[in-house]
Design an enzyme around this catalytic site. Structure first.
Site, PDB file in Angstrom:
ATOM      1  N   GLY A  48       0.812  -1.196   0.068  1.00  0.00           N
ATOM      2  CA  GLY A  48      -0.112   0.083   0.049  1.00  0.00           C
ATOM      3  C   GLY A  48       0.936   1.292  -0.146  1.00  0.00           C
ATOM      4  O   GLY A  48       1.326   1.923   1.101  1.00  0.00           O
ATOM      5  N   GLU A  89      13.037  -3.887  -4.292  1.00  0.00           N
ATOM      6  CA  GLU A  89      12.430  -3.730  -5.405  1.00  0.00           C
ATOM      7  C   GLU A  89      13.096  -3.600  -6.559  1.00  0.00           C
ATOM      8  O   GLU A  89      13.066  -3.925  -7.834  1.00  0.00           O
ATOM      9  CB  GLU A  89      11.312  -2.801  -5.282  1.00  0.00           C
ATOM     10  CG  GLU A  89      10.263  -2.786  -6.566  1.00  0.00           C
ATOM     11  CD  GLU A  89       8.988  -2.021  -6.444  1.00  0.00           C
ATOM     12  OE1 GLU A  89       7.864  -2.692  -6.496  1.00  0.00           O
ATOM     13  OE2 GLU A  89       9.044  -0.761  -6.134  1.00  0.00           O
ATOM     14  N   SER A 126       1.144   3.414  -3.211  1.00  0.00           N
ATOM     15  CA  SER A 126       0.903   4.793  -4.192  1.00  0.00           C
ATOM     16  C   SER A 126      -0.462   5.244  -4.083  1.00  0.00           C
ATOM     17  O   SER A 126      -1.321   4.527  -3.545  1.00  0.00           O
ATOM     18  CB  SER A 126       1.129   4.283  -5.737  1.00  0.00           C
ATOM     19  OG  SER A 126       2.345   4.149  -6.013  1.00  0.00           O
ATOM     20  N   SER A 139      -1.231  -4.192  -6.614  1.00  0.00           N
ATOM     21  CA  SER A 139      -1.152  -5.204  -7.248  1.00  0.00           C
ATOM     22  C   SER A 139      -1.442  -6.375  -6.175  1.00  0.00           C
ATOM     23  O   SER A 139      -1.108  -6.447  -4.960  1.00  0.00           O
ATOM     24  CB  SER A 139       0.257  -5.990  -7.606  1.00  0.00           C
ATOM     25  OG  SER A 139       0.730  -4.810  -8.363  1.00  0.00           O
TER      26      SER A 139
END
Lengths: 403, 355
Positions: free
Chosen positions: A130, A247, A132, A164
């Site tokens: 959680g 990431e 953006s 996602s």
């Protein structure tokens, strides 16, 4: 240049050959386009087998359910290479395993590690991220989803987007503003919460691929115990940077690029126009070879970075370019594939299973999903700022209205 | 495991770069451009051992490999130095090592190491030249013409690839029946020559001459890498000093993104060049494909960096005041030498079974 492997690494290679010969047939199919569905029994069994043999969660300590090997970048590279070459699934690759687990290992409390790492690496607990918000994309630190503290709980209100896997995730790691008086970067907390918490609504967000991979998540008075914060209130930006570092490495996997180059060559050898395979036509061969050159550079660049990391060197410019270059190159490779498929490749019937029924739909889905990867996880334009500022030492843009 | 230069290679690289920094100056480049070479520089570099990198220790060299040669080429490109390293430090020694007989090795290699022998290289028979390559061998007599010989300044010998790639011809530059016409190249620091032969006596070095071409392509790729890196570093530094609209132009996102794109394209090239060089020494089954792809890729990236870096300098980059065109022209000319990127990709296709 000394590319000879140590005895230990050679033993790992031999062990991998043995594992693949004995268990390879149990691998679930390799899927593209991100996690679209919850792992099924076969995926969970494969994951358990990988962990047992130290081929997943290898460096996660035993007390948290991992294999407990010393972290070693070469081990990881050797395993990835062997699985890619054999066409086997490398196990579950979700945001929980690739991002949350390393973050908890680095900055989580003992209780958080014991509670979450085991079920996450086994694929029993699926996480979504959680971060953006509609008004906070590249400028993530301006995020507005906020929480007040009441009776030992965060009470969360706001909205997240591009989430996602939120439609099947069990848990979320959330950035939200808990210290409204503090400066922008110091008012954010990193909170772990259950997606079953009352006051959370997930709405799928259709994307150009036709797959339901993204969602919007709305929070209305959602209550989460305060002990679910990681590292402490107001430390969320610091935690997020640990996560984003993981990431950036996740998004630029050179062995995936080379695998795609091989598939692309096979495609060009197979597709014929007027009875002549495309690979025999100079225009197509030239396009393929140009991309092969770029991909080779990234392949050896990754080996260089691995070698540097193995020696404990500080990552610099070389690491900062990987996300930008890797995602754009991945997109260019699928662009050539969809061109090669030509007009006959246009029929498009995606479904939400891991693989696609027909090759053309698979290439198109990858091609569009690749554009999502160029944008997500720090868009290419933001990556270029990072490369220029942190990699080349160029000055930041003068800030307007810093808050 | 160590990917990239090892400790001793880094030390040699430091020594070479130090020597170049002291000797290669804006004035020395201008003088070399006017004279068609810098004989004193090459002599000094030979004393440092540069010509002996690929020469076995038995013949007075240091018996190293292409990885070392590529690092040296990169340093020479970074300095925009005018040297015959490609011909006399890479191609000639390697040709003698791979294709030469023991007597030829004994005769020539020590003289190469000392810098007494300098070899102009005419490889047009193998590289798809747009010029002339019309060579005929009768017995050990060479006749015909070939254009675009490399490193012809002060050459004492000529090495000529024969059609078919099955042999090289070696002869003295002053042998009877040899005519050498110097040509000033767009890169004034690497003069060329057209050669004509009239039944000139040659020594034949039989074998796969393409292995010499492969290594030379890696060396050219490394040189372009060094030159492009130098241009990018210079552009970033210049952008940090040059002020417009009250701030350094390096703080404008347009300039930053241009530099970031150049860095993103160039940085992975380093590992590609290293690995392609390493593959020549092994030699690996992919060595030829990698050499061709490394040359082609650096030709493309080099061109983009040369343009982009010059743009960052603005009008100053276009003038000769800062000397920037030396690097620009080195990159521009390297692209065409020993097969441009299209030709290299053709060779890469053949080397991996696409035909």
């Amino acid at each position: 240049m000394d590319l000879t492997l140590s005895d230990r690494h050679r033993a790992l290679q031999a062990g991998l050959r043995d594992f693949i010969a004995r268990h390879g047939h149990r691998s679930p199919p390799v899927g593209g386009g991100g996690g679209r569905v919850r792992p099924d029994r076969r995926v969970l069994d494969w994951q358990a087998l990988l962990i047992e043999h130290g081929l997943a969660a290898r460096a996660v300590p035993r007390q948290y359910g991992g294999y407990g090997a010393d972290p070693d970048v070469l081990d990881a590279a050797i395993i990835t290479e062997a699985f890619n070459r054999a066409g086997l699934s490398p196990g579950i690759q979700g945001q929980g395993i690739r991002m949350l687990v390393p973050t908890l290992l680095e900055v989580g409390t003992e209780a958080q590690r014991r509670r979450w790492i085991g079920p996450t690496i086994r694929g029993e607990t699926i996480w979504c991220q959680g971060y953006s918000e509609p008004e906070s994309g590249s400028d993530l630190a301006s995020l507005r989803t906020h929480a007040r503290v009441e009776d030992g709980h965060f009470v969360i209100n706001g909205q997240k987007i591009w989430t996602s896997s939120a439609h099947y995730a069990d848990m979320m790691f959330l950035l939200c503003r808990t210290e409204p008086e503090a400066p922008k970067h110091e008012g954010i907390s990193y909170i772990l919460l259950s997606m079953d918490t009352p006051g959370i609504e997930v709405r799928p967000l259709p994307t150009m691929t036709g797959h339901a991979t993204f969602n919007e998540v709305f929070f209305t008075e959602a209550r989460v115990p305060v002990e679910n914060v990681v590292l402490g209130r107001g430390k969320g930006w610091q935690v997020a940077n640990v996560t984003l570092k993981h990431e950036r490495m996740l998004l630029g996997d050179a062995s995936k690029l080379m695998h795609r180059v091989h598939r692309l060559r096979a495609l060009l050898e197979r597709v014929e126009v007027d009875g002549v395979a495309l690979i025999r036509r100079p225009q197509w061969r030239e396009r393929f070879l140009r991309l092969q050159g770029e991909a080779l550079a990234m392949k050896y660049h990754q080996m260089r970075l691995l070698g540097e990391a193995a020696k404990g060197e500080e990552p610099g410019l070389g690491v900062l370019i990987v996300k930008y270059v890797g995602t754009v190159l991945a997109w260019k490779l699928t662009a050539l594939a969809v061109d090669a498929l030509g007009d006959a490749g246009l029929p498009y019937e995606p479904h939400d299973d891991v693989g696609e029924d027909d090759e053309a739909t698979g290439w198109y889905a990858d091609h569009m999903y690749d554009l999502g990867l160029i944008i997500g996880g720090g868009s290419s334009n933001i990556q270029k700022n990072i490369i220029a500022e942190r990699g080349l030492g160029m000055p930041r843009e003068p800030r307007v209205g810093t808050s | 495991m160590e990917f990239g230069p090892g400790e001793s290679q880094r030390l040699f690289d430091d020594a070479l770069r130090g020597a170049l920094a002291g000797r290669v100056t804006p004035e020395s480049r201008r003088a070399a451009a006017a004279a068609g070479g810098d004989a004193a520089l090459w002599q000094a570099l030979c004393e440092l051992g540069l010509a002996g990198v690929l020469v076995p220790e038995a013949q007075g060299g240091s018996g190293l490999g292409m990885m070392d040669a590529a690092l040296a080429a990169e340093a020479l490109g970074h300095a925009a130095a005018s040297t015959p390293f490609l011909g006399s430090g890479v191609m000639a020694p390697l040709a003698l090592r791979l294709l030469g007989g023991a007597a030829q090795q004994e005769e020539f290699l020590p003289r190469l190491v000392a810098g007494e022998m300098r070899v102009a290289i005419a490889f047009a028979a193998l590289t798809g030249t747009t010029g002339t390559c019309d060579l005929r061998l009768r017995g050990e007599r060479l006749s015909g013409r070939v254009t675009g010989a490399l490193d012809a300044a002060d050459a004492t010998h000529l090495m000529v690839a024969l059609p078919g790639g099955e042999a090289l011809a070696l002869l003295a530059a002053d042998a009877p029946g040899v005519a050498l016409v110097p040509r000033r190249s767009v890169d004034r620091l690497r003069p060329l020559a057209d050669l004509a032969f009239e039944s000139a006596p040659v020594a034949i070095l039989p074998g796969d001459a393409r292995r010499v071409l492969d290594a030379a392509r890696v060396a050219l790729a490394a040189e372009t890498l060094g030159a492009a890196q130098s241009m990018l570093d210079g552009a970033v530094a210049y952008a940090g000093q040059r002020r417009q609209f009250g701030r350094p132009i390096a703080s404008f996102q347009a300039v930053k993104h241009a530099c970031a794109e150049m860095a993103a394209a160039l940085e992975p090239c380093r590992a590609l060049v290293w690995y392609a060089a390493h593959a020549q020494d092994a030699p690996e089954p992919e060595a030829r494909m990698l050499a061709a792809q490394a040359k082609a890729h650096l030709d493309e990236v080099g061109r983009e960096v040369a343009r982009g870096a010059t743009e960052v300098y603005g009008g100053m980059g276009f003038t000769e005041l800062l000397g920037l065109p030396f690097w620009f022209k080195r990159i521009m000319a390297n692209r065409q030498l020993l097969g441009g990127p299209e030709r290299c990709r053709d060779d890469a296709a053949l080397a991996q079974g696409m035909s």
